[in-house]
Design a protein around this motif. Structure first.
Motif, short mmCIF file in Angstrom:
data_model
loop_
_atom_site.label_atom_id
_atom_site.label_comp_id
_atom_site.label_asym_id
_atom_site.label_seq_id
_atom_site.Cartn_x
_atom_site.Cartn_y
_atom_site.Cartn_z
N SER A 291 34.28 3.58 44.30
CA SER A 291 34.65 2.25 44.80
C SER A 291 34.28 2.08 46.28
CB SER A 291 36.14 2.01 44.60
OG SER A 291 36.89 2.99 45.27
N GLU A 292 34.17 3.16 47.02
CA GLU A 292 33.81 3.10 48.44
C GLU A 292 32.31 3.05 48.67
OE1 GLU A 292 35.63 6.63 49.89
OE2 GLU A 292 37.64 5.77 49.97
N MET A 293 31.52 3.38 47.66
CA MET A 293 30.07 3.43 47.82
C MET A 293 29.47 2.03 47.73
SD MET A 293 29.17 6.72 45.46
CE MET A 293 27.42 6.66 45.76
N SER A 294 28.42 1.81 48.50
CA SER A 294 27.70 0.54 48.41
C SER A 294 26.76 0.60 47.19
CB SER A 294 26.88 0.30 49.68
OG SER A 294 25.85 1.25 49.77
N PRO A 295 26.40 -0.56 46.65
CA PRO A 295 25.48 -0.54 45.50
C PRO A 295 24.16 0.15 45.83
CG PRO A 295 26.46 -2.69 45.73
CD PRO A 295 26.89 -1.89 46.93
N ARG A 296 23.73 0.04 47.07
CA ARG A 296 22.48 0.70 47.46
C ARG A 296 22.59 2.22 47.30
NH1 ARG A 296 18.86 -0.54 52.71
NH2 ARG A 296 17.40 1.14 52.39
N ASP A 297 23.75 2.79 47.64
CA ASP A 297 23.94 4.23 47.51
C ASP A 297 24.22 4.65 46.08
OD1 ASP A 297 23.45 4.83 50.15
OD2 ASP A 297 25.54 4.59 50.73
N LYS A 298 24.79 3.75 45.28
CA LYS A 298 25.07 4.10 43.88
C LYS A 298 23.80 4.22 43.06
CE LYS A 298 29.46 1.69 43.50
NZ LYS A 298 30.17 0.61 42.81
N TYR A 299 22.88 3.29 43.25
CA TYR A 299 21.74 3.18 42.34
C TYR A 299 20.41 3.64 42.92
CZ TYR A 299 25.25 0.11 40.37
OH TYR A 299 26.42 -0.41 39.90
N THR A 300 20.37 3.94 44.22
CA THR A 300 19.13 4.43 44.81
C THR A 300 19.41 5.70 45.61
OG1 THR A 300 19.37 3.09 46.80
CG2 THR A 300 18.12 2.13 44.99
N VAL A 301 18.34 6.43 45.89
CA VAL A 301 18.44 7.71 46.58
C VAL A 301 17.41 7.72 47.71
CG1 VAL A 301 18.47 10.20 46.26
CG2 VAL A 301 18.83 8.73 44.32
N PHE A 302 17.76 8.37 48.80
CA PHE A 302 16.79 8.53 49.90
C PHE A 302 15.65 9.42 49.43
CE2 PHE A 302 15.17 11.13 53.38
CZ PHE A 302 14.70 10.15 54.21
N SER A 303 14.42 8.98 49.72
CA SER A 303 13.24 9.78 49.42
C SER A 303 12.23 9.57 50.54
CB SER A 303 12.62 9.36 48.09
OG SER A 303 11.39 10.02 47.90
#
Length: 105
Positions: free
Chosen positions: A65-77
């Motif tokens: 619940s604390e994570m942003s959608p960007r962090d939930k569905y994407t990963v740093f590469s």
């Protein structure tokens, strides 16, 4: 035809297993459900009184619940354009805990 030049799915249309460009709503829901299940396991183990380094590190991670959608569905590469790639492009993404990104990304 048979032999070297037989027509197969790979020969006719390229890759046989194609991964979609975007995550479907079903895949997103499954990722959220998986993150919530991991949060529940961390909570139960922490309440049982077990002490270890891995548990201490897991408790510092943000919950679903604390994570942003960007962090939930994407990963740093560092190799991807825009330094982000979709979660389902990561090998064994269901078995890894990827919840944090470098500062600024």
């Amino acid at each position: 035809m048979f032999g070297t030049f037989r027509s197969t799915l790979v020969a006719q249309s390229g890759l046989l297993w194609k991964s979609p460009f975007r995550l479907s709503t079903t895949r997103k829901a499954n990722i959220r459900k998986r993150l919530k299940a991991v949060d529940e396991v961390i909570r139960v183990v922490a309440d049982s009184g077990v002490q270890c380094k891995a548990l201490d590190e897991a408790q510092t991670l943000p919950t679903e619940s604390e994570m942003s959608p960007r962090d939930k569905y994407t990963v740093f590469s560092r190799h991807a354009v825009g330094y982000r790639k979709s979660m389902h492009k990561v090998p064994k993404f269901t078995k890894k805990t990827i919840r944090t990104s470098p500062e600024g990304f």
